[in-house]
Every structure is written in structure tokens, then in C-alpha cells.
Design an enzyme around this catalytic site. Structure first.
Site, mmCIF file in Angstrom:
data_model
loop_
_atom_site.group_PDB
_atom_site.id
_atom_site.type_symbol
_atom_site.label_atom_id
_atom_site.label_comp_id
_atom_site.label_asym_id
_atom_site.label_seq_id
_atom_site.Cartn_x
_atom_site.Cartn_y
_atom_site.Cartn_z
ATOM 1 N N ASN A 12 0.899 -1.153 0.000
ATOM 2 C CA ASN A 12 0.000 0.000 0.000
ATOM 3 C C ASN A 12 0.937 1.202 0.000
ATOM 4 O O ASN A 12 1.790 1.310 0.880
ATOM 5 C CB ASN A 12 -0.832 -0.096 1.291
ATOM 6 C CG ASN A 12 -1.264 1.239 1.852
ATOM 7 O OD1 ASN A 12 -1.401 2.218 1.142
ATOM 8 N ND2 ASN A 12 -1.481 1.271 3.171
ATOM 9 N N LYS A 14 0.247 4.221 0.536
ATOM 10 C CA LYS A 14 -0.235 5.291 1.437
ATOM 11 C C LYS A 14 -0.359 6.619 0.682
ATOM 12 O O LYS A 14 -0.724 6.623 -0.493
ATOM 13 C CB LYS A 14 0.690 5.402 2.651
ATOM 14 C CG LYS A 14 0.863 4.057 3.358
ATOM 15 C CD LYS A 14 1.465 4.153 4.712
ATOM 16 C CE LYS A 14 1.592 2.745 5.287
ATOM 17 N NZ LYS A 14 2.076 2.717 6.653
ATOM 18 N N HIS A 100 -7.327 -0.169 7.418
ATOM 19 C CA HIS A 100 -5.898 -0.030 7.736
ATOM 20 C C HIS A 100 -5.768 0.729 9.060
ATOM 21 O O HIS A 100 -6.581 1.605 9.382
ATOM 22 C CB HIS A 100 -5.171 0.720 6.614
ATOM 23 C CG HIS A 100 -3.694 0.800 6.844
ATOM 24 N ND1 HIS A 100 -3.136 1.781 7.624
ATOM 25 C CD2 HIS A 100 -2.679 0.006 6.441
ATOM 26 C CE1 HIS A 100 -1.817 1.573 7.674
ATOM 27 N NE2 HIS A 100 -1.520 0.501 6.968
ATOM 28 N N GLU A 102 -4.100 3.166 9.971
ATOM 29 C CA GLU A 102 -4.170 4.636 9.911
ATOM 30 C C GLU A 102 -5.600 5.123 9.732
ATOM 31 O O GLU A 102 -5.976 6.183 10.226
ATOM 32 C CB GLU A 102 -3.232 5.144 8.803
ATOM 33 C CG GLU A 102 -1.771 4.991 9.216
ATOM 34 C CD GLU A 102 -0.821 4.599 8.082
ATOM 35 O OE1 GLU A 102 -1.140 4.838 6.907
ATOM 36 O OE2 GLU A 102 0.246 4.038 8.392
ATOM 37 N N GLU A 172 -1.939 -6.674 10.994
ATOM 38 C CA GLU A 172 -0.968 -5.597 11.074
ATOM 39 C C GLU A 172 -1.037 -4.965 12.469
ATOM 40 O O GLU A 172 -1.847 -4.056 12.698
ATOM 41 C CB GLU A 172 -1.270 -4.534 10.019
ATOM 42 C CG GLU A 172 -1.241 -5.048 8.599
ATOM 43 C CD GLU A 172 -0.920 -3.947 7.598
ATOM 44 O OE1 GLU A 172 0.161 -3.996 7.013
ATOM 45 O OE2 GLU A 172 -1.736 -3.032 7.452
ATOM 46 N N GLY A 178 4.998 1.373 10.393
ATOM 47 C CA GLY A 178 5.552 2.702 10.130
ATOM 48 C C GLY A 178 6.926 2.941 10.722
ATOM 49 O O GLY A 178 7.533 2.039 11.324
ATOM 50 N N SER A 219 6.332 -3.161 9.311
ATOM 51 C CA SER A 219 7.798 -3.122 9.261
ATOM 52 C C SER A 219 8.430 -4.384 8.680
ATOM 53 O O SER A 219 9.481 -4.825 9.143
ATOM 54 C CB SER A 219 8.382 -2.823 10.655
ATOM 55 O OG SER A 219 8.018 -1.524 11.063
HETATM 56 P P1 PGA Z 1 5.356 -0.506 6.967
HETATM 57 O O1 PGA Z 1 3.805 -0.302 6.627
HETATM 58 O O2 PGA Z 1 5.809 -1.747 6.286
HETATM 59 O O3 PGA Z 1 6.015 0.716 6.416
HETATM 60 O O4 PGA Z 1 5.472 -0.610 8.462
HETATM 61 C C1 PGA Z 1 2.935 -1.389 6.677
HETATM 62 C C2 PGA Z 1 1.516 -0.935 6.452
HETATM 63 O O5 PGA Z 1 1.144 0.163 6.852
HETATM 64 O O6 PGA Z 1 0.734 -1.693 5.873
#
Ligand code: PGA
Length: 271
Positions: A12, A14, A100, A102, A172, A178, A219
Site C-alpha cells: 500500500n 499510502k 488499515h 491509519e 498488522e 511505520g 515493518s
Molecule cells: P510498513 O507499513 O511496512 O512501512 O510498516 C505497513 C503498512 O502500513 O501496511
């Protein structure tokens, strides 16, 4: 072919990448993965809304599936700022990412809202990718499993087994996502995937529940992808930052695929 006979790898992007960036990225990713048979790999990219039309035109859908990062739950109406399933269909989206971290924790979405989106996505023939995960506080309090079950039971309320055949789930953990995230250990991630699997079987029966892809995200990077994909309950990886460069993402893909299929083979020889 069972859905879990292939590996699920996707990203994704973002609120990053313009139309030009996205097209460039997709062309690169497609070129780097040209030799990988798609019968074994479900490769998907979920870019921003404004890029979707150009993205669809530049890459065949059989090579890279496209997803939307969010979707409203009505076909049309007075919903300023929302995007309709009809609009997403028009630009050739296959996947709709729902819930998600966020969206839930920065923008305040609830399980009941995610449920409306899941039902709407299924009604329109999309593949909903429902994202779930506990916060650091919930983990600390020892209620991670309960939170995951709740997010699944509310988020998937009213979904019938026939529809669940189109569903994907991403685990997740909020604390893992993040720049400030700490990736889950492979053991922890695998244990939570087992809880999710058990809940899906409870909801949809063994045949359907055991065939829903469960992806790990948070991550994931070049260093931990290999150990994560060897865990028995992890069916794929949903990657953020480490996948936003086509060459780096393709390196991860090439590294994890043989390990994933070696694991499958050794698992099959045991049963
Ligand atoms: P990240 O993001 O791999 O940068 O931690 C994962 C996500 O938000 O799906």
C-alpha cells in the site's frame, strides 16, 4: 486450485507517489518480476486514488492486481470526500483495503464502519482486504487475541461463507507499523495468525475459513521477510516502506518465494 497454493505479496503506497511516480514504479516492478509465474504469485499494489486509472492502463491486471486504499459503503450520495464502489470499478480495481491502522487510529474509523465497507465491497465483487491488529496498549493488557476476534467478528458480520471465498485478511499490529514501528517477531506473528485462522474457521466453516489468505504487515523488510514467510500460518506479506522501490520489492519477492514453496512442500510431506 486452492487459493493458498500461491503466495500473496503486496504493498500500500499510502499518501506517497504521484501518478508519474506510480506508473514508473509499476513498470519497474512488472519488469523485475516478468519471469515469476502468476499461478504462484498474487502480486498487488494499492496506490492512491488519483493514480488508479493510469496505473491500470500501464500494467495488465493479470500481472499486478490493483487495489484502493479505502471505499465508501454507498454507491452514491451526499458523502463529500468519499469514493464510490462504482467509481473504483470503473478504473479496474480488484482489491479494496479496509480498516488499515491509519484509517482506524488516525482517522477514527470503527469496526462497524469497516463492516459496512466489507459488505459493500463483496456486493460489488471486489476482494476486501480487511486489516486488523491490536494497539501496543491492548498487547500490554494481554487482550490481543480478544481484539483480533472482535475485529473479525464485527468487521465480517453478515458475510456468508460463499462471499468469504473472496476475502483476504491482513494482520498488522498497530505497534509494528511505520517508521516508529517494531516488527513483530516471527513467533508472535505466527501465533496471532493462528488465532485469526481459528476465528475464520469458526465464522465460515473449515473449508472456506482455512483457505482465506492471511498476510502479515508491519515493518516487513529485506531482513525479516524470509523468516516471517517460513512460518506455517503466514500466507503472504503486506509491505509498506520496504516495497516502495521496485528493485527492493522485487528482491524481497525473489528471496521469499522459494522459501515459501519449500515450506509448503515440507508441510505436505508431513501429512
Ligand atoms: P510498513 O507499513 O511496512 O512501512 O510498516 C505497513 C503498512 O502500513 O501496511
Amino acid at each position: 486450485m486452492a487459493r493458498l497454493d500461491k503466495i500473496y505479496l503486496g504493498t500500500n503506497t499510502k499518501m506517497y507517489k504521484t501518478i508519474a511516480d506510480t506508473v514508473d514504479y509499476l513498470m519497474g516492478l512488472n519488469a523485475f518480476t516478468a519471469e515469476v509465474p502468476r499461478s504462484r504469485l498474487e502480486l498487488f499494489v494499492i496506490p492512491s486514488f488519483t493514480t488508479l486509472d493510469a496505473a491500470r492502463r500501464c500494467i495488465p491486471a493479470v500481472k499486478i492486481s490493483l487495489g484502493a486504499q479505502n471505499m465508501g459503503w454507498e454507491d452514491e450520495g451526499q458523502f463529500t470526500g468519499e469514493i464510490s464502489p462504482l467509481m473504483l470499478k470503473e478504473v479496474g480495481v480488484k482489491i479494496v483495503e479496509i480498516g488499515h491502522s491509519e484509517r482506524r487510529h488516525v482517522l477514527g474509523e470503527t469496526d462497524l464502519q469497516e463492516n459496512k465497507k466489507v459488505l459493500c465491497a463483496l456486493r460489488h465483487g471486489f476482494t476486501p482486504l480487511l486489516c486488523i491488529g491490536e494497539t501496543a496498549e491492548q498487547k500490554e493488557l494481554g487482550v490481543s487475541d480478544e481484539i483480533l476476534c472482535m475485529q473479525l467478528k464485527i468487521g465480517l458480520h453478515g458475510v456468508i461463507p460463499e462471499q468469504a471465498k473472496n476475502l483476504w485478511v491482513a494482520y498488522e499490529p498497530v505497534w509494528a507499523i511505520g517508521v516508529n514501528g517494531v516488527p513483530a517477531t516471527k513467533e508472535y506473528a505466527d501465533e496471532k495468525h493462528a488465532v485469526i485462522r481459528q476465528t475464520l474457521v469458526e465464522l465460515f466453516g473449515y473449508e472456506v475459513g482455512s483457505d482465506i489468505p492471511i498476510l502479515y504487515g508491519g515493518s516487513v523488510n529485506r531482513d525479516n521477510a524470509e523468516e516471517l514467510i517460513q512460518m506455517p500460518n503466514i500466507d503472504g506479506l503486506f509491505i509498506g516502506r520496504s516495497a516502495w522501490n521496485a528493485a527492493s520489492f522485487s528482491e524481497i519477492i525473489q528471496a521469499v518465494m522459494p522459501l515459501f514453496f519449500a515450506r509448503k512442500k515440507s508441510f505436505k510431506s508431513l501429512i
